[in-house]
Write an enzyme that holds these catalytic residues in place. Sequence first.
Site, short mmCIF file in Angstrom:
data_model
loop_
_atom_site.label_atom_id
_atom_site.label_comp_id
_atom_site.label_asym_id
_atom_site.label_seq_id
_atom_site.Cartn_x
_atom_site.Cartn_y
_atom_site.Cartn_z
N ALA A 1 143.17 72.50 39.01
CA ALA A 1 143.18 71.38 38.06
C ALA A 1 143.89 71.76 36.76
O ALA A 1 144.20 70.88 35.95
CB ALA A 1 141.75 70.94 37.78
N LYS B 1 148.89 85.03 38.41
CA LYS B 1 148.76 86.12 39.39
C LYS B 1 149.36 85.70 40.70
O LYS B 1 149.25 84.54 41.10
CB LYS B 1 147.28 86.41 39.62
CG LYS B 1 146.62 87.18 38.52
CD LYS B 1 145.34 87.83 39.04
CE LYS B 1 144.67 88.64 37.95
NZ LYS B 1 143.96 87.81 36.98
N GLU C 1 139.64 80.73 25.92
CA GLU C 1 138.75 80.21 26.98
C GLU C 1 137.59 81.16 27.26
O GLU C 1 137.58 82.31 26.82
CB GLU C 1 139.55 79.97 28.27
CG GLU C 1 140.15 81.24 28.85
CD GLU C 1 140.30 81.17 30.36
OE1 GLU C 1 139.32 80.87 31.05
OE2 GLU C 1 141.41 81.45 30.85
N1 PSU Z 1 143.69 83.49 36.55
C1 PSU Z 1 143.49 84.70 35.99
N2 PSU Z 1 142.34 84.93 35.29
C2 PSU Z 1 141.39 83.96 35.12
C3 PSU Z 1 141.64 82.66 35.69
C4 PSU Z 1 142.79 82.48 36.40
O1 PSU Z 1 144.33 85.58 36.14
O2 PSU Z 1 140.35 84.21 34.47
C5 PSU Z 1 140.64 81.57 35.47
C6 PSU Z 1 141.10 80.62 34.34
O3 PSU Z 1 139.97 80.16 33.63
C7 PSU Z 1 141.72 79.46 35.12
C8 PSU Z 1 140.80 79.40 36.33
O4 PSU Z 1 141.74 78.24 34.42
O5 PSU Z 1 140.53 80.77 36.65
C9 PSU Z 1 141.43 78.68 37.49
O6 PSU Z 1 140.47 78.45 38.47
P1 PSU Z 1 140.80 77.47 39.70
O7 PSU Z 1 141.86 78.18 40.51
O8 PSU Z 1 139.50 77.35 40.42
O9 PSU Z 1 141.27 76.19 39.08
#
Ligand code: PSU
Length: 306
Positions: free
Chosen positions: A145, A163, A28
């Site tokens: 999502a 995390k 990603e």
């Molecule tokens: N958790 C991490 N590192 C990250 C992400 C999440 O420890 O870089 C990133 C990933 O791309 C994940 C996104 O899909 O954050 C999730 O964001 P949201 O909570 O806005 O869906």
Amino acid sequence: MNQPHRLLAVAPEVAEAVSAGRPVVALESTVISHGMPYPANVETARELEALVRAEGAVPATIAVIDGRIRIGLADADLVRLASGRESVRKLSRRDLPIGLAQGGLGATTVAATMIAAELAGIRVFATGGIGGVHRDAARTFDISADLTELARTPVVVVCAGAKSILDLGLTLEALETRGVPVLGYRTDCFPAFYCRASEFPVDARVETPEEVARICRMKWDLDLGGGVVVANPISEAHAMDPSAMAEVISSALDDARKKGVAGKALTPFLLGRVSELTGGRSLEANIALIRANASLAARIAAALGA
Ligand code: PSU
Ligand code: MN
């Protein structure tokens, strides 16, 4: 695979590997643009690609660039996503059509990377941590999502758990509701990203990439659809102290609340605060675990092809 989708631009090396049934690993770009500082982010992005290759698979880093979903990036693209010189949108499922139509640079989250990987015929994806249910989701409704995507898109996501900025128990409940198996790679409990353990059990412990591949095939052969989470704990050598991390995370959450940070900005804000509060330590851990995930994903991709 049939004709690639017209909104996809697949690097020739990736397209050839996919059509020959050789192992490919999707990577990603949100972690590059919004998850780590420059230049550690671009160095890590390069290293992940090299580690995937070292295991005999082809890496496919995914991002939206100038109106196309790009599968497999050039080094110059990685630099553009990482350097902070241009603004980079964070694109999840909701944001993909906007990012494609309005142009510019977009980094794909776990959800958007899964969508793109599936369109390109790639079944295995390595990342650091997945999104999940935020701690005060009962009030904010903030549920990533990523979880909905795991319910519908047939891609294996190799991660180091999630995390504990998130509510890990509720995240696992949400995955259960959505029919997503959570496999612990050589562990009985769901790892908490920087820390090897949490109090929550996984659905099954697996010891080998072949075992992961067997479970995925069963799921897809049954037409159950959707993804599989493979949770690979950070190595002992890089793991951080759980009680110190708990303090850091609670202080990051306090800061977010005080500043009123919400919506798609919340996860990047919390990631940034956690890394500020731990100095370089958490960044080092983050790099170590994502490297291990890339290698394991390549071995799973090979096992799935076999
Ligand atoms: N958790 C991490 N590192 C990250 C992400 C999440 O420890 O870089 C990133 C990933 O791309 C994940 C996104 O899909 O954050 C999730 O964001 P949201 O909570 O806005 O869906
Ligand atoms: Mn959210």
